[in-house]
Design an enzyme around this catalytic site. Structure first.
Site, PDB file in Angstrom:
ATOM      1  N   GLU A  37       0.823  -1.212   0.000  1.00 29.33           N
ATOM      2  CA  GLU A  37       0.000   0.000   0.000  1.00 29.33           C
ATOM      3  C   GLU A  37       0.855   1.258   0.000  1.00 29.33           C
ATOM      4  O   GLU A  37       0.547   2.241  -0.675  1.00 29.33           O
ATOM      5  CB  GLU A  37      -0.966  -0.002   1.192  1.00 29.33           C
ATOM      6  CG  GLU A  37      -2.083  -1.035   1.093  1.00 29.33           C
ATOM      7  CD  GLU A  37      -3.014  -0.787  -0.095  1.00 29.33           C
ATOM      8  OE1 GLU A  37      -3.031   0.333  -0.632  1.00 29.33           O
ATOM      9  OE2 GLU A  37      -3.710  -1.733  -0.493  1.00 29.33           O
ATOM     10  N   TYR A 120      -6.065   6.712   4.306  1.00 26.94           N
ATOM     11  CA  TYR A 120      -6.259   5.669   3.301  1.00 26.94           C
ATOM     12  C   TYR A 120      -5.542   4.380   3.696  1.00 26.94           C
ATOM     13  O   TYR A 120      -6.147   3.295   3.725  1.00 26.94           O
ATOM     14  CB  TYR A 120      -5.761   6.150   1.920  1.00 26.94           C
ATOM     15  CG  TYR A 120      -5.597   4.976   0.999  1.00 26.94           C
ATOM     16  CD1 TYR A 120      -6.702   4.421   0.367  1.00 26.94           C
ATOM     17  CD2 TYR A 120      -4.348   4.361   0.826  1.00 26.94           C
ATOM     18  CE1 TYR A 120      -6.582   3.294  -0.418  1.00 26.94           C
ATOM     19  CE2 TYR A 120      -4.215   3.239   0.046  1.00 26.94           C
ATOM     20  CZ  TYR A 120      -5.329   2.706  -0.581  1.00 26.94           C
ATOM     21  OH  TYR A 120      -5.200   1.574  -1.333  1.00 26.94           O
ATOM     22  N   ASP A 138      -9.395   5.973  -2.139  1.00 30.29           N
ATOM     23  CA  ASP A 138      -8.290   6.622  -2.855  1.00 30.29           C
ATOM     24  C   ASP A 138      -8.900   7.453  -3.996  1.00 30.29           C
ATOM     25  O   ASP A 138     -10.128   7.577  -4.110  1.00 30.29           O
ATOM     26  CB  ASP A 138      -7.268   5.593  -3.355  1.00 30.29           C
ATOM     27  CG  ASP A 138      -7.837   4.691  -4.447  1.00 30.29           C
ATOM     28  OD1 ASP A 138      -9.054   4.793  -4.742  1.00 30.29           O
ATOM     29  OD2 ASP A 138      -7.078   3.900  -5.022  1.00 30.29           O
TER      30      ASP A 138
END
Ligand code: SF4
Length: 300
Positions: A37, A120, A138
């Site tokens: 991520e 996020y 996102d």
């Protein structure tokens, strides 16, 4: 019988069409998902794939990374771009060791408290590593939700709380189904409902999409110019970092002077690297990657 929901349609499509990405495979741990991520935030998938594998081969756990220096993290980051992420990821690994015994925490508040982990990333790890129900928003998901639900072609400036609420309302109640839907929304935004050329005719949610129903034209062509790189401070920072990454010890100023002709811009770029915690002075008129060797004794 009621029509399938937006989440149900997109999740079904995702199960059949999702890209085969290694961090999505069953059994991939929370640390590997967290690393993916962070890397994917500003770097395309194709460049992340080899870097992610190499990173986890070298540092399969947060403890392994925490034991190494920030300089080594910057070296391994290579040319992924935005290298402050490497230092923050190492800080994050150290915090995981210190606060959580080396295990990535599964609580959202604990994830949010880790260095370099924002709104996020914390929700993405909670959803994709631990199967929890959180809105994972996102840029792609904001756009998809804005089009499908609000009927607007583009999402406009981020409004974080409202974006989270709007996305959460779409998630199924059951946590595993919600986590699947979150991954599906992201994939739809990346592959079908793209910014400039949405492929509505191929979209699994076409029948329930408000923007499609409005009959508005698809956006055409880029609205934003691609960011210039050549000649920018970013390029000069990259050149300086490349020299420092290759070096095994402090690099004299004269060697760094060779990477770029404009002394003012070069000095600005070097100062920026120091301010950002990527580079540090190493004795008189030399520099090195941060933490690359024993602490320097200040000059009298
Ligand atoms: S129908 Fe078109 S605009 Fe609506 S979600 Fe699908 S791709 Fe996006």
């Amino acid at each position: 019988m009621s029509e399938p929901s937006f989440a149900a349609l997109v999740s079904r499509w995702y199960e059949r069409n999702a890209r085969d990405l290694p961090w999505r495979e069953p059994g991939v741990g929370a640390w590997a998902i967290l690393v993916s991520e962070i890397m994917l935030q500003q770097t395309p998938v194709v460049r992340v794939l080899p870097a992610w594998r190499a990173w986890l081969d070298r540092w399969p756990t947060p403890a392994a990374l925490a034991e190494d220096t920030p300089a080594e993290a910057i070296r391994m980051w290579g040319r992924l771009g935005y290298p402050r992420r490497a230092v923050r990821l190492r800080d994050c690994a150290a915090a995981i060791v210190e606060r959580h015994g080396g295990e990535v925490p599964d609580r959202l508040d604990q994830l949010l408290a880790l260095p370099g982990v924002g709104t996020y990333t914390a929700r993405a790890v909670a959803a994709f590593a631990f199967g929890q129900r959180h809105p994972v928003v996102d840029t792609n998901v904001r756009r998809v939700v804005c089009r499908a639900i609000a009927g607007e072609p583009d999402a406009g400036p981020a409004t974080r709380p409202a974006d989270l609420v709007a996305t959460e309302e779409l998630l199924p109640a059951e946590p595993a189904a919600a986590a699947l839907a979150s991954a599906a929304f992201m994939e739809l935004g990346a592959m079908i409902c793209t910014a400039r050329s949405p492929r509505c005719a191929m979209c699994p949610a076409e029948s329930v999409c408000a923007w499609r129903a409005s009959g508005q034209e698809a956006p055409t062509g880029p609205t934003r110019r691609p960011q210039r790189y050549a000649g920018t401070d970013r390029q000069v920072r990259g050149l300086l970092l490349a020299v420092l990454r290759e070096a095994t010890g402090p690099v004299p100023h004269q060697r760094l002077d060779q990477v770029w002709h404009d002394g003012v811009q070069r000095a600005r770029a070097l100062a920026g690297l120091v301010t950002d915690g990527l580079v540090e002075p190493a004795g008189e008129d030399s520099f090195r990657l941060v933490g690359d060797g024993p602490p320097m004794i200040p000059l009298p």
